[in-house]
Design an enzyme around this catalytic site. Sequence first.
Site, PDB file in Angstrom:
ATOM      1  N   HIS A 122       0.876  -1.181   0.000  1.00 41.28           N
ATOM      2  CA  HIS A 122       0.000   0.000   0.000  1.00 41.28           C
ATOM      3  C   HIS A 122       0.916   1.236   0.000  1.00 41.28           C
ATOM      4  CE1 HIS A 122      -2.812   2.915   1.839  1.00 41.28           C
ATOM      5  NE2 HIS A 122      -3.793   2.084   1.536  1.00 41.28           N
ATOM      6  N   ASP A 199       3.195  -4.624   8.077  1.00 47.16           N
ATOM      7  CA  ASP A 199       1.956  -3.862   7.942  1.00 47.16           C
ATOM      8  C   ASP A 199       0.798  -4.845   8.150  1.00 47.16           C
ATOM      9  OD1 ASP A 199      -0.370  -2.714   7.004  1.00 47.16           O
ATOM     10  OD2 ASP A 199       0.544  -1.818   5.227  1.00 47.16           O
ATOM     11  N   GLN A 202      -4.435  -5.260   6.910  1.00 42.83           N
ATOM     12  CA  GLN A 202      -5.433  -6.184   6.333  1.00 42.83           C
ATOM     13  C   GLN A 202      -5.426  -7.545   7.019  1.00 42.83           C
ATOM     14  OE1 GLN A 202      -7.760  -5.389   4.207  1.00 42.83           O
ATOM     15  NE2 GLN A 202      -7.012  -3.335   3.808  1.00 42.83           N
ATOM     16  N   LYS A 225     -10.313  -0.877  10.690  1.00 46.13           N
ATOM     17  CA  LYS A 225     -10.390  -2.084   9.849  1.00 46.13           C
ATOM     18  C   LYS A 225     -10.687  -3.329  10.684  1.00 46.13           C
ATOM     19  CE  LYS A 225      -7.201  -0.241   6.396  1.00 46.13           C
ATOM     20  NZ  LYS A 225      -8.031   0.163   5.263  1.00 46.13           N
ATOM     21  N   CYS A 363      -4.733   2.484  -3.624  1.00 45.18           N
ATOM     22  CA  CYS A 363      -3.490   2.999  -3.023  1.00 45.18           C
ATOM     23  C   CYS A 363      -2.335   2.031  -3.231  1.00 45.18           C
ATOM     24  CB  CYS A 363      -3.659   3.296  -1.534  1.00 45.18           C
ATOM     25  SG  CYS A 363      -4.839   4.585  -1.221  1.00 45.18           S
TER      26      CYS A 363
HETATM   27  N1  PLP Z   1      -1.713  -0.812   4.638  1.00 44.07           N
HETATM   28  C1  PLP Z   1      -2.637  -1.552   4.035  1.00 44.07           C
HETATM   29  C2  PLP Z   1      -2.270  -2.925   3.554  1.00 44.07           C
HETATM   30  C3  PLP Z   1      -3.925  -1.064   3.853  1.00 44.07           C
HETATM   31  O1  PLP Z   1      -4.850  -1.808   3.244  1.00 44.07           O
HETATM   32  C4  PLP Z   1      -4.231   0.229   4.327  1.00 44.07           C
HETATM   33  C5  PLP Z   1      -5.568   0.812   4.126  1.00 44.07           C
HETATM   34  O2  PLP Z   1      -6.331   0.384   3.291  1.00 44.07           O
HETATM   35  C6  PLP Z   1      -3.234   0.961   4.980  1.00 44.07           C
HETATM   36  C7  PLP Z   1      -1.995   0.411   5.112  1.00 44.07           C
HETATM   37  C8  PLP Z   1      -3.504   2.327   5.525  1.00 44.07           C
HETATM   38  O3  PLP Z   1      -4.410   2.275   6.556  1.00 44.07           O
HETATM   39  P1  PLP Z   1      -4.985   3.627   7.226  1.00 44.07           P
HETATM   40  O4  PLP Z   1      -5.529   4.442   6.103  1.00 44.07           O
HETATM   41  O5  PLP Z   1      -6.026   3.153   8.162  1.00 44.07           O
HETATM   42  O6  PLP Z   1      -3.848   4.295   7.904  1.00 44.07           O
END
Ligand code: PLP
Length: 405
Positions: A122, A199, A202, A225, A363
């Site tokens: 992401h 990270d 998900q 999430k 993203c």
């Molecule tokens: N990393 C992953 C794999 C994601 O799917 C997302 C959000 O969709 C993020 C990071 C960023 O999360 P946040 O916008 O809640 O900070």
Amino acid sequence: MFDVEKIRRDFPILTEKVYGKPLVYFDNGATTQKPKCVLERIMRAYTTENGNIHRGVHYMSEIATERHEAAREIIARFIGASSSQEVIFTRGTTESINLVARTLPDVICQRGDEIVVSEMEHHSNIVPWQLAAERLGLKLKVIPITDGGDLRYDLLDEIITEKTKIVAITMVSNVLGTVNDVRQVIRQAKKVGAKVLVDGAQAIAHIHVDMRALGADFFAFSGHKVYAPNGIGVLWGRKEILEMMPPFMGGGEMIDRVTFEKTTYNKLPFKFEAGTPDYIGSLGLAEAINYLDRIGLDEIKNHENELMNYAVERICSMKGIRRIGSPEKCSGVLSFLVDKAHPYDVGAMLDKLGVAVRTGHHCAEPLMDRFGIPGTIRASFAIYNTKEEVEVFAKGLERIISIIG
Ligand code: PLP
């Protein structure tokens, strides 16, 4: 026994109608809906337990502090942290990763050192490292993926070398649903002495995680999430590494003593929590975690796997559908394209049928470039979704395909 109908009754939004149709919410990868217990917890906190934490001697401040710190303990237990001092509250995954990328490279990297990410990250696990690389003269290297959407594990020892100081990798891809074997990546990183950030955005609502067993150095996730409110997230970090990192932001709460000449910093985790934290969000997050615990992550995983298998069978067999990626091990995320149609148009047509999916690059523009596509249509499943909803989705797609011709 996993009872999806009972679970659905816990989520008030699921009785909403969209354009007169029952809501079918398949955009859980973007954000999840909230159960009543979480909503009620927030209401109760604001109506009976509200005072700015850590500062007051009065009842409301003390009780809010106590609840906030108890929430930290619940979260620490849920992720298998050895101490709640390692649990830092942030606004979400993005802030958690930025916290590390803004502070860790400064103490462990020299000009010319390397940071490794993967092709399926992401943007929030790419851009903060790019900023660090620009700031400190570091190089960003990328683990490629296969056409199926799995990491190229065969290249790990070529990419993660003595020059690598940090590896930042997602546990689950938000586009392909790939469940990465992060342990394999961590093993290679540890061989060369690199630090690893996982990270978990998900993963957290779907996979049991245990910080002691994982072997990573940092783990980031967002409350929203995992059925908790927006605006709260977590960074878990190893105590000894957090201790050597400088603060991320300056302000109240993160200090020990301030003079105009010199400031000393608070102990962990407060050193990284400048300003008033979201001490109501933390209660919502702890409540959401307790809710998941009551149902059981294994049960949840089984349910979501069943939905995913059914969706793959039903949708990917349709003429005109092209699935993007088919990873070896997949979480409940299905990305695909409809022939002759832009993902946005398909998403807009599904919306009119009450089906909420996400369309676009999610993203993850470098991943879209890897597949040579502008975006995908993504359905992502959660605890409250049903086979009947997948059927509504599939029938909707059949109609759309027939209209497009
Ligand atoms: N990393 C992953 C794999 C994601 O799917 C997302 C959000 O969709 C993020 C990071 C960023 O999360 P946040 O916008 O809640 O900070």
